[in-house]
Scaffold this active site. Structure first.
Site, PDB file in Angstrom:
ATOM      1  N   CYS A  85      -5.712  46.137  26.636  1.00  0.00           N
ATOM      2  CA  CYS A  85      -4.975  45.464  27.553  1.00  0.00           C
ATOM      3  C   CYS A  85      -3.852  46.169  28.232  1.00  0.00           C
ATOM      4  CB  CYS A  85      -4.504  44.229  26.993  1.00  0.00           C
ATOM      5  SG  CYS A  85      -5.830  43.126  26.305  1.00  0.00           S
ATOM      6  N   ARG A  86      -2.727  46.334  27.406  1.00  0.00           N
ATOM      7  CA  ARG A  86      -1.573  46.788  27.849  1.00  0.00           C
ATOM      8  C   ARG A  86      -1.574  48.368  28.271  1.00  0.00           C
ATOM      9  NH1 ARG A  86       1.978  44.332  23.287  1.00  0.00           N
ATOM     10  NH2 ARG A  86       0.118  44.658  22.369  1.00  0.00           N
ATOM     11  N   SER A  87      -1.811  49.135  27.224  1.00  0.00           N
ATOM     12  CA  SER A  87      -1.609  50.563  27.375  1.00  0.00           C
ATOM     13  C   SER A  87      -2.889  51.285  28.370  1.00  0.00           C
ATOM     14  CB  SER A  87      -1.770  51.351  26.175  1.00  0.00           C
ATOM     15  OG  SER A  87      -2.794  51.158  25.310  1.00  0.00           O
TER      16      SER A  87
ATOM     17  N   ASN B 111      -5.744  48.791  22.471  1.00  0.00           N
ATOM     18  CA  ASN B 111      -5.967  49.729  23.621  1.00  0.00           C
ATOM     19  C   ASN B 111      -7.041  49.163  24.513  1.00  0.00           C
ATOM     20  OD1 ASN B 111      -7.404  53.049  23.724  1.00  0.00           O
ATOM     21  ND2 ASN B 111      -5.682  52.241  25.125  1.00  0.00           N
TER      22      ASN B 111
ATOM     23  N   ASP C 257       2.197  41.098  24.875  1.00  0.00           N
ATOM     24  CA  ASP C 257       0.543  41.152  24.626  1.00  0.00           C
ATOM     25  C   ASP C 257      -0.014  39.984  25.147  1.00  0.00           C
ATOM     26  OD1 ASP C 257      -1.743  40.976  23.561  1.00  0.00           O
ATOM     27  OD2 ASP C 257      -1.163  41.105  21.087  1.00  0.00           O
TER      28      ASP C 257
ATOM     29  N   CYS D  35      -0.547  50.833  22.578  1.00  0.00           N
ATOM     30  CA  CYS D  35      -0.131  49.223  22.206  1.00  0.00           C
ATOM     31  C   CYS D  35      -1.177  48.965  20.975  1.00  0.00           C
ATOM     32  CB  CYS D  35      -0.913  48.670  23.396  1.00  0.00           C
ATOM     33  SG  CYS D  35      -2.522  48.544  23.900  1.00  0.00           S
TER      34      CYS D  35
END
Ligand code: 4NP
Length: 153
Positions: free
Chosen positions: A13-15, A11, A122, A8
């Protein structure tokens, strides 16, 4: 496929959430694939995942608490079989910086066979609902990915 890097922007939040979901779902499915995550940006390198990301993952029993952020590097294209980007901007950035390795770079949800949506939005400037949505998409993506891996193993 032996290893996957989820990518993401920051690195945090999402991934990291997708990595935590992958780690447990792959283990539960008996699939031995190494997973990790990284960001295209370097602002948060060395930091833990966002507290909101850790909490939303934990609400579903996934543990992202040991994560430390890092930036994608050239070596990742040697180590990982696939780099799965959370959104099109992440994908484009990977393709721009490493044009020789485009074959390894894919958009996560379409690669997992789960569309729409095509992107994991995001959540950084969002709220708890946005972080919960990341976990939902991660879980849906992992179901699709596990099916794909079973069919191509
Ligand atoms: P991520 O979210 O890409 O899912 O980790 C973000 C984290 C940090 C920033 C942007 C997105 N940031 O601008 O610092």
């Amino acid at each position: 496929m032996k290893s996957i890097l989820f990518v993401c922007l920051g690195n945090i939040c999402r991934s990291p959430v997708v990595e935590a979901v992958a780690r447990r779902e792959f283990a539960d499915a008996g699939i031995t694939i190494a997973v990790a995550s990284a960001g295209t940006g370097d602002w948060h390198v060395g930091e833990p995942a966002d507290a909101r990301a850790i909490a939303s993952a934990a609400a579903h029993g996934y543990d992202a608490s040991a994560h430390r952020a890092r930036q994608v590097s050239a070596a990742d294209f040697e180590h990982f079989d696939a780099l799965l980007a959370m959104d099109r901007a992440n994908l484009r950035e990977l393709e721009r910086r490493w044009p020789r390795h485009r074959d390894k770079v894919q958009l996560f949800l379409p690669f997992a066979g789960v569309t729409p949506p095509h992107e994991v939005p995001d959540p950084y400037y969002g709220n708890a609902r946005d972080f919960a949505h990341v976990v939902e998409l991660a879980r849906a993506g992992m179901q699709g990915l596990i099916e794909r891996l079973r069919n191509t193993a």
